[in-house]
Design a protein around this motif. Sequence first.
Motif, PDB file in Angstrom:
ATOM      1  N   THR A 241       0.612  -1.102   0.097  1.00  0.00           N
ATOM      2  CA  THR A 241      -0.195   0.061  -0.022  1.00  0.00           C
ATOM      3  C   THR A 241       0.747   1.501  -0.059  1.00  0.00           C
ATOM      4  O   THR A 241       1.925   1.289   0.676  1.00  0.00           O
ATOM      5  CB  THR A 241      -0.887   0.124   1.040  1.00  0.00           C
ATOM      6  N   THR A 242       0.099   2.317  -0.651  1.00  0.00           N
ATOM      7  CA  THR A 242       1.097   3.531  -0.754  1.00  0.00           C
ATOM      8  C   THR A 242       1.581   4.144   0.670  1.00  0.00           C
ATOM      9  O   THR A 242       2.636   4.595   0.689  1.00  0.00           O
ATOM     10  CB  THR A 242       0.167   4.537  -1.341  1.00  0.00           C
ATOM     11  N   SER A 243       0.382   4.179   1.570  1.00  0.00           N
ATOM     12  CA  SER A 243       0.622   4.631   2.938  1.00  0.00           C
ATOM     13  C   SER A 243       1.768   3.840   3.580  1.00  0.00           C
ATOM     14  O   SER A 243       2.728   4.463   4.353  1.00  0.00           O
ATOM     15  CB  SER A 243      -0.596   4.678   3.707  1.00  0.00           C
ATOM     16  N   SER A 244       1.467   2.323   3.602  1.00  0.00           N
ATOM     17  CA  SER A 244       2.459   1.789   4.735  1.00  0.00           C
ATOM     18  C   SER A 244       2.981   0.544   4.294  1.00  0.00           C
ATOM     19  O   SER A 244       3.592  -0.047   5.051  1.00  0.00           O
ATOM     20  CB  SER A 244       1.485   1.674   6.119  1.00  0.00           C
ATOM     21  N   GLY A 245       2.936   0.285   3.023  1.00  0.00           N
ATOM     22  CA  GLY A 245       3.780  -0.690   2.448  1.00  0.00           C
ATOM     23  C   GLY A 245       3.038  -1.949   2.810  1.00  0.00           C
ATOM     24  O   GLY A 245       3.699  -3.407   2.808  1.00  0.00           O
ATOM     25  N   VAL A 246       1.738  -2.249   3.200  1.00  0.00           N
ATOM     26  CA  VAL A 246       1.092  -3.613   3.584  1.00  0.00           C
ATOM     27  C   VAL A 246       0.734  -4.324   2.329  1.00  0.00           C
ATOM     28  O   VAL A 246       0.523  -3.576   1.300  1.00  0.00           O
ATOM     29  CB  VAL A 246      -0.058  -3.308   4.566  1.00  0.00           C
ATOM     30  N   ILE A 247       0.982  -5.665   2.336  1.00  0.00           N
ATOM     31  CA  ILE A 247       0.642  -6.527   1.322  1.00  0.00           C
ATOM     32  C   ILE A 247      -0.663  -7.301   1.748  1.00  0.00           C
ATOM     33  O   ILE A 247      -0.737  -8.166   2.518  1.00  0.00           O
ATOM     34  CB  ILE A 247       1.875  -7.472   1.130  1.00  0.00           C
ATOM     35  N   ASP A 248      -1.788  -7.374   0.953  1.00  0.00           N
ATOM     36  CA  ASP A 248      -2.793  -8.046   1.172  1.00  0.00           C
ATOM     37  C   ASP A 248      -2.664  -9.699   1.155  1.00  0.00           C
ATOM     38  O   ASP A 248      -1.601  -9.891   0.445  1.00  0.00           O
ATOM     39  CB  ASP A 248      -3.753  -7.732   0.158  1.00  0.00           C
ATOM     40  N   ASP A 249      -3.406 -10.215   1.690  1.00  0.00           N
ATOM     41  CA  ASP A 249      -3.335 -11.866   1.633  1.00  0.00           C
ATOM     42  C   ASP A 249      -3.415 -12.334   0.402  1.00  0.00           C
ATOM     43  O   ASP A 249      -4.764 -12.420  -0.023  1.00  0.00           O
ATOM     44  CB  ASP A 249      -4.070 -12.510   2.779  1.00  0.00           C
ATOM     45  N   LEU A 250      -2.606 -12.429  -0.667  1.00  0.00           N
ATOM     46  CA  LEU A 250      -3.082 -12.629  -1.939  1.00  0.00           C
ATOM     47  C   LEU A 250      -3.448 -13.982  -2.283  1.00  0.00           C
ATOM     48  O   LEU A 250      -4.247 -14.182  -2.957  1.00  0.00           O
ATOM     49  CB  LEU A 250      -1.749 -12.481  -2.849  1.00  0.00           C
ATOM     50  N   GLU A 251      -2.835 -14.885  -1.575  1.00  0.00           N
ATOM     51  CA  GLU A 251      -3.493 -16.363  -1.535  1.00  0.00           C
ATOM     52  C   GLU A 251      -4.891 -16.682  -1.435  1.00  0.00           C
ATOM     53  O   GLU A 251      -5.685 -16.959  -1.984  1.00  0.00           O
ATOM     54  CB  GLU A 251      -2.614 -17.485  -0.809  1.00  0.00           C
ATOM     55  N   GLN A 252      -5.156 -15.858  -0.215  1.00  0.00           N
ATOM     56  CA  GLN A 252      -6.515 -15.967   0.166  1.00  0.00           C
ATOM     57  C   GLN A 252      -7.547 -15.279  -0.620  1.00  0.00           C
ATOM     58  O   GLN A 252      -8.567 -15.792  -1.039  1.00  0.00           O
ATOM     59  CB  GLN A 252      -6.708 -15.333   1.683  1.00  0.00           C
ATOM     60  N   LEU A 253      -7.344 -14.295  -1.149  1.00  0.00           N
ATOM     61  CA  LEU A 253      -7.925 -13.279  -2.204  1.00  0.00           C
ATOM     62  C   LEU A 253      -7.977 -14.018  -3.460  1.00  0.00           C
ATOM     63  O   LEU A 253      -8.974 -13.888  -4.070  1.00  0.00           O
ATOM     64  CB  LEU A 253      -7.561 -11.778  -2.017  1.00  0.00           C
ATOM     65  N   ALA A 254      -6.933 -14.702  -3.772  1.00  0.00           N
ATOM     66  CA  ALA A 254      -6.922 -15.322  -5.203  1.00  0.00           C
ATOM     67  C   ALA A 254      -7.989 -16.362  -5.101  1.00  0.00           C
ATOM     68  O   ALA A 254      -8.680 -16.686  -6.125  1.00  0.00           O
ATOM     69  CB  ALA A 254      -5.523 -16.024  -5.388  1.00  0.00           C
ATOM     70  N   ARG A 255      -7.933 -17.110  -3.852  1.00  0.00           N
ATOM     71  CA  ARG A 255      -8.937 -18.326  -3.756  1.00  0.00           C
ATOM     72  C   ARG A 255     -10.154 -17.865  -3.810  1.00  0.00           C
ATOM     73  O   ARG A 255     -11.338 -18.500  -4.636  1.00  0.00           O
ATOM     74  CB  ARG A 255      -8.764 -19.000  -2.428  1.00  0.00           C
ATOM     75  N   LEU A 256     -10.717 -16.784  -3.123  1.00  0.00           N
ATOM     76  CA  LEU A 256     -12.022 -16.232  -2.690  1.00  0.00           C
ATOM     77  C   LEU A 256     -12.641 -15.758  -4.368  1.00  0.00           C
ATOM     78  O   LEU A 256     -13.657 -15.715  -4.763  1.00  0.00           O
ATOM     79  CB  LEU A 256     -11.936 -14.975  -1.987  1.00  0.00           C
ATOM     80  N   ALA A 257     -11.605 -15.007  -5.113  1.00  0.00           N
ATOM     81  CA  ALA A 257     -12.213 -14.313  -6.518  1.00  0.00           C
ATOM     82  C   ALA A 257     -12.353 -15.618  -7.109  1.00  0.00           C
ATOM     83  O   ALA A 257     -13.361 -15.558  -7.873  1.00  0.00           O
ATOM     84  CB  ALA A 257     -10.819 -13.715  -6.825  1.00  0.00           C
ATOM     85  N   ALA A 258     -11.397 -16.799  -7.128  1.00  0.00           N
ATOM     86  CA  ALA A 258     -11.881 -17.760  -7.969  1.00  0.00           C
ATOM     87  C   ALA A 258     -13.371 -18.527  -7.712  1.00  0.00           C
ATOM     88  O   ALA A 258     -14.106 -18.828  -8.575  1.00  0.00           O
ATOM     89  CB  ALA A 258     -10.604 -18.812  -7.858  1.00  0.00           C
ATOM     90  N   ASN A 259     -13.550 -18.512  -6.406  1.00  0.00           N
ATOM     91  CA  ASN A 259     -14.707 -19.183  -6.184  1.00  0.00           C
ATOM     92  C   ASN A 259     -15.829 -18.371  -6.459  1.00  0.00           C
ATOM     93  O   ASN A 259     -17.038 -18.895  -6.806  1.00  0.00           O
ATOM     94  CB  ASN A 259     -14.742 -19.284  -4.606  1.00  0.00           C
ATOM     95  N   GLU A 260     -15.884 -17.028  -6.568  1.00  0.00           N
ATOM     96  CA  GLU A 260     -16.905 -16.068  -6.695  1.00  0.00           C
ATOM     97  C   GLU A 260     -16.885 -15.754  -8.091  1.00  0.00           C
ATOM     98  O   GLU A 260     -17.702 -14.754  -8.686  1.00  0.00           O
ATOM     99  CB  GLU A 260     -16.566 -14.795  -6.058  1.00  0.00           C
ATOM    100  N   SER A 261     -15.846 -16.309  -9.319  1.00  0.00           N
ATOM    101  CA  SER A 261     -15.882 -15.975 -10.307  1.00  0.00           C
ATOM    102  C   SER A 261     -15.486 -14.413 -10.804  1.00  0.00           C
ATOM    103  O   SER A 261     -16.214 -13.618 -11.676  1.00  0.00           O
ATOM    104  CB  SER A 261     -16.993 -16.298 -11.234  1.00  0.00           C
ATOM    105  N   LEU A 262     -14.715 -13.893  -9.979  1.00  0.00           N
ATOM    106  CA  LEU A 262     -14.302 -12.733 -10.005  1.00  0.00           C
ATOM    107  C   LEU A 262     -12.915 -12.215 -10.582  1.00  0.00           C
ATOM    108  O   LEU A 262     -12.147 -13.247 -10.370  1.00  0.00           O
ATOM    109  CB  LEU A 262     -14.367 -11.652  -8.590  1.00  0.00           C
ATOM    110  N   TRP A 263     -12.605 -11.362 -11.462  1.00  0.00           N
ATOM    111  CA  TRP A 263     -11.242 -11.224 -11.980  1.00  0.00           C
ATOM    112  C   TRP A 263     -10.401 -10.710 -10.784  1.00  0.00           C
ATOM    113  O   TRP A 263     -10.983  -9.967  -9.984  1.00  0.00           O
ATOM    114  CB  TRP A 263     -11.425  -9.902 -13.086  1.00  0.00           C
ATOM    115  N   PHE A 264      -9.010 -11.187 -10.767  1.00  0.00           N
ATOM    116  CA  PHE A 264      -8.421 -10.865  -9.499  1.00  0.00           C
ATOM    117  C   PHE A 264      -7.118 -10.138  -9.988  1.00  0.00           C
ATOM    118  O   PHE A 264      -6.320 -10.234 -10.957  1.00  0.00           O
ATOM    119  CB  PHE A 264      -7.827 -12.347  -8.817  1.00  0.00           C
ATOM    120  N   HIS A 265      -7.228  -8.745  -9.717  1.00  0.00           N
ATOM    121  CA  HIS A 265      -6.058  -7.921 -10.099  1.00  0.00           C
ATOM    122  C   HIS A 265      -5.002  -7.590  -8.680  1.00  0.00           C
ATOM    123  O   HIS A 265      -5.683  -7.421  -7.742  1.00  0.00           O
ATOM    124  CB  HIS A 265      -6.565  -6.796 -10.531  1.00  0.00           C
TER     125      HIS A 265
END
Length: 481
Positions: A241-265
Amino acid sequence: MILKLNDETRQRLWQQLIETIERYAADVEQLNVAPELKREEIRALLASFDFTQPLDAVEALRFATEGLLKYQVHTPHPRYFGLFNPAPATMGIAADTLVAAFNPQLAAWSHSPLANEIERHLIRAFGERFGYDPAMTDGTFCSGGAEANQTALISAIVDRFPQFDEEGLRGLKAQPVFYISAQGHHSFLKAARFCGLGTNAVRWITTDAGDKMDVASLEAQIRKDRTDGCAPFMVVATAGTTSSGVIDDLEQLARLAANESLWFHVDAAWGGAAALIPELRPILAGIEHADSITFDAHKWLSVPMGAGIYLTRHDNILDRACRITTDYMPHDAAGMGVIDPYTHSLQWSRRFIGLKVFLSLAVAGWKGYEILIKEQTALGNLLRQQLAIHEWKVVNDTPLPIVCFLDGKSPAGSSATHLDAIAGEVVKSGKAWISTTRLNNKMPVLRACLTNYKTQAEDILALIAALDEAREGVNAAEQRH
Ligand SMILES: *Cc1c(COP(=O)(O)O)cnc(C)c1O
């Protein structure tokens, strides 16, 4: 030949230009990092330019040089602890100069075959670094992260709503909505406007205690949107993130996006450089599942602006988003198995952005960048350590060299006014540049980020000294009130 200038003038001009570039790179640390903001003074300088009297070429160059020396934040300064704007790499400066002179046109492949193939080669090389299959990696060089993010948005819309292509939003029965953490980048608001979605389509998801996107809140919002008849289509994860360099949980979000049929950027504009460092690579785990990625070479890779990169593992999506045919453009590409960039990009006529990345990487190598970024990461740790010793309180948690902190010594040490005053004093001193921001959209903090390859341990110590001095001044002023 008015625009060509005569031989003698050209010689003097080039010589002056090279000396200027050399001197700036060598002496930038002697300058005040930031200028005083004197609008009227600058306008008065420009008022004399009514363009009726031609100016001598070398004189004109000198005007621009002196003006830039005086009136800009010197982001190449080793004590610019700022907003990801790096000191430009020497090979990047050389490349951009060459590009200006040769002016290759990157609209059509056949106009600049080498330039086009260099960019294709780089797109695949970067795709591979992020874990994509290079043979399937497509993408385009962009003006910057904002354009790359907008390209991601249009890719996702075109992919999920095929009727959008011809009918636009009016062809859709439901309002499309997408998701991003409340600490995500605001270029997505503009992208939502430019794509005609409107800013209500952006669902800002609250962050957890560590400032990552809160996955439970995301799931709840998706459920609510589906119940309300909206059409969720994309999740944007932020890697750094621009403010504090935090990285979202990419594995978990990738899985959720796939289950929900959402484009994952994944917006990895700055933090994506961690992919080049074996020790840091694990923090990006999951990025290989992204449908698309934003990465800015003009941030941590230190090439001159602008060098955004949009990557996708869908080798036909840019074609679907950007394809057009015209009578007036060259048609040689069709039979050659190559792509005309104007059919794969928001831009049409386009500058050869890739050369500054190519030459910088060719000369430094992946290894060179790895060493550099590791050094900067170590300096980030030194900064944290020194801040603690001097009674500043570090409040963010990231392996990347962005440090957010409070004043642990003064009674008003966590108030926005106090922290703004300290940042203001540091900037005014000319000794360093830092800023303030808010974590979790509420907690005011001071912020210092290391992106500059020239920053050394002594610069960290100088920043600490400037901070201590600013704190004393601000405390004295507060007591007078
Ligand atoms: C810098 C940044 C952007 C915007 O990129 P530009 O190159 O400034 O257009 C987008 N997202 C993130 C996370 C960034 O750090």
